[in-house]
Design a protein around this motif. Structure first.
Motif, PDB file in Angstrom:
ATOM      1  N   ARG A   1       0.837  -1.265   0.006  1.00 50.28           N
ATOM      2  CA  ARG A   1      -0.088  -0.098   0.066  1.00 50.28           C
ATOM      3  C   ARG A   1       0.960   1.244  -0.008  1.00 50.28           C
ATOM      4  NH1 ARG A   1      -5.221  -0.640   0.648  1.00 50.28           N
ATOM      5  NH2 ARG A   1      -5.870  -2.605   0.989  1.00 50.28           N
ATOM      6  N   ASN A   2       1.019   1.966  -1.077  1.00 49.65           N
ATOM      7  CA  ASN A   2       1.788   3.004  -1.327  1.00 49.65           C
ATOM      8  C   ASN A   2       1.111   4.161  -2.063  1.00 49.65           C
ATOM      9  OD1 ASN A   2       1.893   1.940  -3.888  1.00 49.65           O
ATOM     10  ND2 ASN A   2       4.135   2.163  -3.982  1.00 49.65           N
ATOM     11  N   ILE A   3      -0.275   4.049  -2.192  1.00 55.92           N
ATOM     12  CA  ILE A   3      -0.624   4.982  -3.200  1.00 55.92           C
ATOM     13  C   ILE A   3      -1.881   6.037  -2.574  1.00 55.92           C
ATOM     14  CG2 ILE A   3      -2.666   5.253  -4.884  1.00 55.92           C
ATOM     15  CD1 ILE A   3      -0.270   4.043  -6.037  1.00 55.92           C
ATOM     16  N   ILE A   4      -1.743   7.344  -2.829  1.00 55.29           N
ATOM     17  CA  ILE A   4      -2.491   8.270  -2.367  1.00 55.29           C
ATOM     18  C   ILE A   4      -3.411   8.328  -3.260  1.00 55.29           C
ATOM     19  CG2 ILE A   4      -2.952  10.905  -1.602  1.00 55.29           C
ATOM     20  CD1 ILE A   4      -1.046   9.414   0.176  1.00 55.29           C
ATOM     21  N   PHE A   5      -4.728   8.069  -3.202  1.00 52.00           N
ATOM     22  CA  PHE A   5      -5.857   8.010  -4.294  1.00 52.00           C
ATOM     23  C   PHE A   5      -6.744   9.027  -4.074  1.00 52.00           C
ATOM     24  CE2 PHE A   5     -10.011   6.266  -5.633  1.00 52.00           C
ATOM     25  CZ  PHE A   5      -9.773   5.689  -6.858  1.00 52.00           C
ATOM     26  N   ILE A   6      -6.760   9.946  -5.127  1.00 51.04           N
ATOM     27  CA  ILE A   6      -7.684  11.067  -5.255  1.00 51.04           C
ATOM     28  C   ILE A   6      -9.065  10.616  -5.985  1.00 51.04           C
ATOM     29  CG2 ILE A   6      -8.081  13.314  -6.354  1.00 51.04           C
ATOM     30  CD1 ILE A   6      -5.124  13.374  -6.252  1.00 51.04           C
ATOM     31  N   SER A   7     -10.036  10.652  -5.160  1.00 52.99           N
ATOM     32  CA  SER A   7     -11.329  10.351  -5.388  1.00 52.99           C
ATOM     33  C   SER A   7     -11.963  11.838  -6.063  1.00 52.99           C
ATOM     34  CB  SER A   7     -12.182   9.687  -4.445  1.00 52.99           C
ATOM     35  OG  SER A   7     -13.474   9.644  -4.718  1.00 52.99           O
ATOM     36  N   LYS A   8     -12.781  11.928  -7.156  1.00 56.72           N
ATOM     37  CA  LYS A   8     -13.092  12.854  -7.682  1.00 56.72           C
ATOM     38  C   LYS A   8     -14.079  12.837  -8.793  1.00 56.72           C
ATOM     39  CE  LYS A   8     -10.053  13.325 -11.546  1.00 56.72           C
ATOM     40  NZ  LYS A   8     -11.242  13.104 -12.499  1.00 56.72           N
ATOM     41  N   ALA A   9     -14.904  13.625  -9.036  1.00 58.52           N
ATOM     42  CA  ALA A   9     -15.717  13.407 -10.337  1.00 58.52           C
ATOM     43  C   ALA A   9     -15.018  14.071 -11.537  1.00 58.52           C
ATOM     44  CB  ALA A   9     -17.081  14.422 -10.019  1.00 58.52           C
ATOM     45  N   THR A  10     -15.458  13.291 -12.612  1.00 57.26           N
ATOM     46  CA  THR A  10     -14.993  13.856 -13.864  1.00 57.26           C
ATOM     47  C   THR A  10     -16.121  14.535 -14.711  1.00 57.26           C
ATOM     48  OG1 THR A  10     -13.400  12.106 -14.158  1.00 57.26           O
ATOM     49  CG2 THR A  10     -14.073  12.988 -16.291  1.00 57.26           C
TER      50      THR A  10
ATOM     51  N   PRO B   1       0.721  16.399  -9.098  1.00 56.43           N
ATOM     52  CA  PRO B   1       2.236  16.579  -8.943  1.00 56.43           C
ATOM     53  C   PRO B   1       2.785  17.318  -7.969  1.00 56.43           C
ATOM     54  CG  PRO B   1       0.942  18.055 -10.679  1.00 56.43           C
ATOM     55  CD  PRO B   1      -0.073  17.318 -10.041  1.00 56.43           C
ATOM     56  N   ARG B   2       2.021  18.142  -7.009  1.00 59.30           N
ATOM     57  CA  ARG B   2       2.734  18.613  -5.893  1.00 59.30           C
ATOM     58  C   ARG B   2       2.850  17.722  -4.868  1.00 59.30           C
ATOM     59  NH1 ARG B   2       0.321  22.177  -8.941  1.00 59.30           N
ATOM     60  NH2 ARG B   2       1.416  24.447  -8.997  1.00 59.30           N
ATOM     61  N   LEU B   3       1.723  16.694  -4.553  1.00 59.27           N
ATOM     62  CA  LEU B   3       1.952  15.344  -3.786  1.00 59.27           C
ATOM     63  C   LEU B   3       3.191  14.593  -4.241  1.00 59.27           C
ATOM     64  CD1 LEU B   3      -1.850  14.550  -3.240  1.00 59.27           C
ATOM     65  CD2 LEU B   3      -0.274  15.597  -1.513  1.00 59.27           C
ATOM     66  N   GLU B   4       3.207  14.351  -5.518  1.00 57.76           N
ATOM     67  CA  GLU B   4       4.392  13.590  -6.066  1.00 57.76           C
ATOM     68  C   GLU B   4       5.720  14.453  -5.809  1.00 57.76           C
ATOM     69  OE1 GLU B   4       3.089  12.991  -9.894  1.00 57.76           O
ATOM     70  OE2 GLU B   4       2.261  11.127  -9.537  1.00 57.76           O
ATOM     71  N   ALA B   5       5.565  15.490  -5.941  1.00 59.23           N
ATOM     72  CA  ALA B   5       7.004  16.450  -5.467  1.00 59.23           C
ATOM     73  C   ALA B   5       7.327  16.222  -4.023  1.00 59.23           C
ATOM     74  CB  ALA B   5       6.797  17.846  -5.820  1.00 59.23           C
ATOM     75  N   ALA B   6       6.303  15.842  -3.027  1.00 57.72           N
ATOM     76  CA  ALA B   6       6.508  15.928  -1.638  1.00 57.72           C
ATOM     77  C   ALA B   6       6.938  14.424  -1.484  1.00 57.72           C
ATOM     78  CB  ALA B   6       5.327  16.397  -0.988  1.00 57.72           C
ATOM     79  N   GLY B   7       6.962  13.394  -2.430  1.00 54.51           N
ATOM     80  CA  GLY B   7       7.411  12.184  -2.275  1.00 54.51           C
ATOM     81  C   GLY B   7       6.208  11.209  -2.429  1.00 54.51           C
ATOM     82  N   TYR B   8       5.134  11.654  -2.708  1.00 59.13           N
ATOM     83  CA  TYR B   8       3.929  10.430  -2.479  1.00 59.13           C
ATOM     84  C   TYR B   8       3.728   9.910  -3.883  1.00 59.13           C
ATOM     85  CZ  TYR B   8       3.103  12.513   2.168  1.00 59.13           C
ATOM     86  OH  TYR B   8       3.251  12.736   3.500  1.00 59.13           O
ATOM     87  N   THR B   9       3.092   8.809  -4.080  1.00 55.96           N
ATOM     88  CA  THR B   9       2.885   8.402  -5.331  1.00 55.96           C
ATOM     89  C   THR B   9       1.157   8.465  -5.188  1.00 55.96           C
ATOM     90  OG1 THR B   9       4.646   6.526  -5.080  1.00 55.96           O
ATOM     91  CG2 THR B   9       2.573   6.096  -6.683  1.00 55.96           C
ATOM     92  N   VAL B  10       0.769   8.818  -6.460  1.00 53.82           N
ATOM     93  CA  VAL B  10      -0.710   9.445  -6.456  1.00 53.82           C
ATOM     94  C   VAL B  10      -1.403   8.692  -7.455  1.00 53.82           C
ATOM     95  CG1 VAL B  10      -2.204  11.217  -6.727  1.00 53.82           C
ATOM     96  CG2 VAL B  10       0.033  11.745  -5.538  1.00 53.82           C
ATOM     97  N   PHE B  11      -2.642   8.295  -7.268  1.00 53.07           N
ATOM     98  CA  PHE B  11      -3.284   7.874  -8.529  1.00 53.07           C
ATOM     99  C   PHE B  11      -4.627   8.890  -8.333  1.00 53.07           C
ATOM    100  CE2 PHE B  11      -7.236   5.717  -9.983  1.00 53.07           C
ATOM    101  CZ  PHE B  11      -6.508   4.790 -10.996  1.00 53.07           C
ATOM    102  N   ALA B  12      -4.670   9.356  -9.724  1.00 53.14           N
ATOM    103  CA  ALA B  12      -6.025  10.048  -9.984  1.00 53.14           C
ATOM    104  C   ALA B  12      -6.356   9.635 -11.656  1.00 53.14           C
ATOM    105  CB  ALA B  12      -5.866  11.718 -10.146  1.00 53.14           C
TER     106      ALA B  12
END
Length: 149
Positions: free
Chosen positions: A20-29, A41-52
């Motif tokens: 488990r290493n993903i910060i998951f962004i739940s959003k509407a399209t 990209p700001r979260l990734e720059a802080a060292g997190y792995t992001v899924f959107a």
């Protein structure tokens, strides 16, 4: 004289398990796309792995399966974009349901982190969760989110 090289038994190697290493962004399209494109990209720059979904899904991907599997198997936190139109989305409601189960499974009452993008009506299941305010400025909200993470 036999010059064949003895062979060793080949043992199949399982692919490494991804934790488990993903910060998951739940959003509407498409309503939250601009915010997700700014935040990820700001979260990734802080060292997190992001899924959107807007950033992570390739053409031809079975997106429902990919979204579900990523959240269930690899999600460490779910950032929930909060505004009435987003919370009314059927897909977002399904993600909240999955995340609510993960709160119990992972024993992490702070698994779901609401991000207040505009005032919204409380939704059953997440109404009591403290939100991070992005209405006064995205940069200010990001600073508070990074402190929380």
């Amino acid at each position: 004289m036999d010059q064949t090289v003895p062979t060793k038994d080949v043992v199949p190697v399982d692919p490494p398990q991804v934790g488990r290493n993903i910060i998951f962004i739940s959003k509407a399209t498409p309503g939250d796309d601009e915010f997700a494109l700014w935040l990820a990209p700001r979260l990734e720059a802080a060292g997190y792995t992001v899924f959107a979904d807007i950033l992570s899904l390739d053409g031809g991907t079975r997106w429902r399966k990919e979204v579900t599997n990523t959240l269930q198997a690899r999600g460490i936190k779910m950032l929930l974009c909060c505004r009435d139109s987003t919370l009314a989305s059927e897909g977002v409601q399904e993600e909240i349901g999955i995340a609510s189960d993960l709160v119990k499974e992972l024993k992490d009452p702070k698994f779901i982190i609401p991000l207040r993008l505009e005032p919204y009506k409380k939704l059953f299941g997440i109404g009591e969760l403290q939100w991070i305010d992005f209405t006064r400025g995205w940069a200010e909200g990001l600073a508070k989110l990074l402190d929380t993470l």
